[in-house]
Design a protein around this motif. Sequence first.
Motif, short mmCIF file in Angstrom:
data_model
loop_
_atom_site.label_atom_id
_atom_site.label_comp_id
_atom_site.label_asym_id
_atom_site.label_seq_id
_atom_site.Cartn_x
_atom_site.Cartn_y
_atom_site.Cartn_z
N THR A 261 0.83 -1.20 0.00
CA THR A 261 0.00 0.00 0.00
C THR A 261 0.86 1.25 0.00
O THR A 261 0.58 2.22 -0.72
CB THR A 261 -0.94 0.02 1.23
N PRO A 402 -7.66 3.42 -0.92
CA PRO A 402 -7.60 2.26 -1.82
C PRO A 402 -7.73 2.63 -3.29
O PRO A 402 -7.12 1.99 -4.15
CB PRO A 402 -8.82 1.43 -1.37
N SER A 458 -5.35 -3.25 -2.86
CA SER A 458 -6.29 -2.14 -3.03
C SER A 458 -7.71 -2.65 -3.25
O SER A 458 -8.67 -2.13 -2.68
CB SER A 458 -5.86 -1.26 -4.21
#
Length: 484
Positions: A261, A402, A458
């Motif tokens: 991430t 996300p 995501s």
Amino acid sequence: MMGSQGVEPELQSFLLDDKSKMKEVPPQTKRKSSKNQEKSEVANLNGIEYFDPFLERNLEHPTTNGETLTHLLKASLGTGILAMPQAFQCSGLITGIFATVFVSFVCTFCSYSLVKCAHTLYRRTRVTAMGYADVAEVAFANGPAWSRKFSSLTRQLVLWLLFVTYFGTCSVYTVIIASNFEQLFAHHMGYALNLRYFIAMLLLPLILLSYVPNLKYLAPVSMVANLLMSVGLGVTFYYTLNDIPSISDRPAVGSLETFPTFFCLTVFAMEAIGVVMPLENNMKTPRKFLGVFGVLNVGMGGVTIVYILLGFLGFLKYGDETKSSITLNLPTEDAAAQVAKICISLAVFCTYGLQFFVCLEIAWTKIQENFEKATIYHNYVLRTVLVTLSVAIAVAVPTIGPFIGLIGAFCFSLLGIIAPMIIEFATYWDQVTVWMTIRNAVLISVGILALVFGTSNSVADIITAYVPVPELPINATGTRTAAQ
């Protein structure tokens, strides 16, 4: 094409006509008699015909090194910087510093390689300027035998990846704008509304913004956006520097689970692969774009420092409470914070128009190729449909983090890392060294890992956020039991 005469030079270069012939110097780029003497001195070095694309390039308003650096900073210091504190939350304070430097190095090197390949292909094909899609097509067309049949497909792939990237960015911008105004509304009205309502309310203003005929008329809007963003970021830095906790209060190293991430958020924030070729195409001294202290390296070095500062200070200040956009952490009850939220929201709103025009140009070109009777009326219908779709996606998935990670993982991993390395292989296919093979293979592997793990993370985050968790049945003791 509708409004094409008013499009800024760099975007004209970015969106070169699909039907352009890349095998010869376009008439508009050929020099007349003004530099005949200078050209004649290099045209027949030792009796050998020599082509210098930078002498042949004829620009009406070329940009200086300083102007190009300013444009690069403007392109790189976008709204992605607002997500850097959350990126540091995923990586940890110390790891975040070194990992950001690594991501910056990867992004800069891949951009450097793309421009270097373009300079080589200029001379091979005797043209003076190319966009990203042109470089990909020509590299494959002049590469090894197996790649030549894929040259046209490669061009289309790059163009549509650019479309998806900027279209997704438009949706992210919509969520950022709505999120800040939602906080202000709840503070002043005393009650909250669903974020989706605020996103939907942006539909009409964004459609009206998209009706601006061309980018020439958006230039003043862009200047206002830069001013507003500067004010908003200045206030944000003030809050992050006020009452900073001890560094020992925050984790220095993050977990492996959250590192993908971090990578995706940082790549989204720092990647500027879409503008490097347009900037180089419009330089007065394009050779100065590369080099150890060239415009690209200096610009990306400055960008890296700013991103590290905001990411480090933002996470240090807010810790586990860090939100997907740092402006959402600012105290809404403070007047200065309200000004920052409004300034940044309006700046993002203004910038939406620039991102949108990239999508519009790509889609409109395709429509004109397939429908010869397309008119101005159809152009405005297309504008309306594209804006409506971008807002609809934001309404469906109003989660910034996300969404940014998904774009960074899927689009920028392909465009910013994997594609430039493959283009370099195709460009120098007859002189590939062991070092080039190892280096590019490692970078392609990094891009593939980011693509796979970043995209999956995501998508999982989006599913977790919006798919309700079924309640477990209650047994005789009054506790919930796992489903069988």
